[in-house]
Design a protein around this motif. Structure first.
Motif, short mmCIF file in Angstrom:
data_model
loop_
_atom_site.label_atom_id
_atom_site.label_comp_id
_atom_site.label_asym_id
_atom_site.label_seq_id
_atom_site.Cartn_x
_atom_site.Cartn_y
_atom_site.Cartn_z
N ALA A 243 6.94 65.53 88.03
CA ALA A 243 6.12 66.65 87.55
C ALA A 243 6.65 67.98 88.11
CB ALA A 243 4.67 66.46 87.99
N PHE A 244 6.30 69.07 87.45
CA PHE A 244 6.62 70.40 87.97
C PHE A 244 5.34 70.99 88.58
CE2 PHE A 244 10.13 69.64 85.17
CZ PHE A 244 11.20 70.24 85.83
N PRO A 245 5.49 71.91 89.54
CA PRO A 245 4.31 72.46 90.21
C PRO A 245 3.23 72.94 89.25
CG PRO A 245 6.26 73.11 91.40
CD PRO A 245 6.75 72.38 90.17
N GLU A 246 3.62 73.59 88.13
CA GLU A 246 2.59 74.14 87.23
C GLU A 246 1.73 73.05 86.60
OE1 GLU A 246 4.64 76.30 84.16
OE2 GLU A 246 5.27 74.45 83.15
N GLN A 247 2.20 71.81 86.65
CA GLN A 247 1.41 70.70 86.08
C GLN A 247 0.43 70.11 87.09
OE1 GLN A 247 5.25 68.76 85.02
NE2 GLN A 247 4.33 68.48 82.99
N LEU A 248 0.40 70.66 88.29
CA LEU A 248 -0.45 70.10 89.35
C LEU A 248 -1.65 71.00 89.63
CD1 LEU A 248 2.30 69.17 91.99
CD2 LEU A 248 1.39 67.72 90.15
#
Ligand code: ADP
Ligand code: ADP
Length: 237
Positions: A141-146
């Motif tokens: 995952a990328f940070p913006e998805q967390l």
């Protein structure tokens, strides 16, 4: 044994402009941090907490006084030795400071790559850390998805990656809601209990101190006005 020791430390920032005023952000602080402690540093905004932490990891030079980390006086070290010293200190931040363009895996791997670990060792360590912080399935995952709490768990995994002796947390839960704050503090408590990492938590929130710290230092206008065990400092006389 003290892992961090400050004796009469002063930090004065020079005036920002001609005719401006110098600011003494840390004004004669002496402080001992024992290995294995969870020390909370509490105080209002502007009290000098962040400056104190930047002095401990040598991001700022002290104006005077002595700072010893793991037995080494850091006030006289050269840049190369300072970099090595900083390798023994993990940092987590209010705004997480993750690389937006990197996956969770790559964010956690970053300090290991800087430290020259091999790819198999990095993958094994990152796997361990992802499990420890409860994100085993989120490596791609990328940070913006967390969520915010997940991002901070990635921040903690990254900070612990090289097995530092000390973890510095600067307002690490201030951007999080109470439930998520509780989860993040729980994780820090486990890192302390299971991995023995010494933790310094900077906060303006009493709740945070009371839920995690064993020792506390109260800062006001650049000075530590009280320090000791949490129950001693906060119990009524
Ligand atoms: P806290 O973390 O408790 O909010 P800080 O250490 O950030 O406190 O700030 C303490 C004082 O030092 C404040 O008056 C602040 O404005 C000043 N200060 C902090 N950083 C700098 C800097 N880089 N240059 C000049 N003054 C600074
Ligand atoms: P960058 O290109 O910025 O270095 P990448 O996201 O390409 O970052 O990943 C860096 C390293 O981490 C690469 O070696 C990549 O193969 C590895 N990697 C990234 N995500 C994962 C993952 N989920 N599982 C295993 N390895 C990964």
């Amino acid at each position: 044994m003290s892992i961090v020791s400050l004796v009469d430390v002063v930090k004065t920032y020079p005036p920002a402009s001609r005719g401006g005023r110098a600011v003494t952000a840390v004004d004669g602080v002496s402080l001992e941090i024992e290995a294995g402690d969870v020390l909370g540093i509490i105080g209002y905004s502007g009290a000098g907490k962040s400056t104190l932490v930047r002095l401990i990891n040598a991001l700022e030079p002290a104006s005077s006084g002595t700072i010893t980390v793991d037995g080494v006086d850091i006030t006289g070290l050269r840049e190369r030795e300072l970099r090595r010293m900083r390798g023994g200190i993990g940092m987590i931040f209010q705004q997480f400071n993750l690389f937006a363009s990197k996956t969770v895996h790559a964010n956690i791997a970053y300090p290991l790559r800087l430290a020259g670990w091999s790819k198999p060792d990095i993958d094994a360590r990152v796997g361990e850390l992802l499990s420890f912080v409860g994100l085993a399935d989120r490596g791609r995952a990328f940070p913006e998805q967390l969520s915010g709490g997940q991002k901070q768990r990635v921040g903690i995994a990254r900070a612990l990656a090289t097995r530092p002796a000390i973890l510095l947390a600067d307002e690490a839960t201030s951007a999080l809601d109470p439930q998520t704050t509780h989860e993040v503090l729980d994780l820090l408590r486990r890192a302390n209990a299971e991995q023995g990492v010494t933790i310094v938590v900077i906060t303006h929130e009493m709740d945070v101190i009371q839920s995690i710290a064993t020792k506390v230092a109260v800062m006001e206008r650049g000075r530590v006005i009280e320090q000791g065990d949490v129950f001693e400092v906060f119990s009524a006389p």
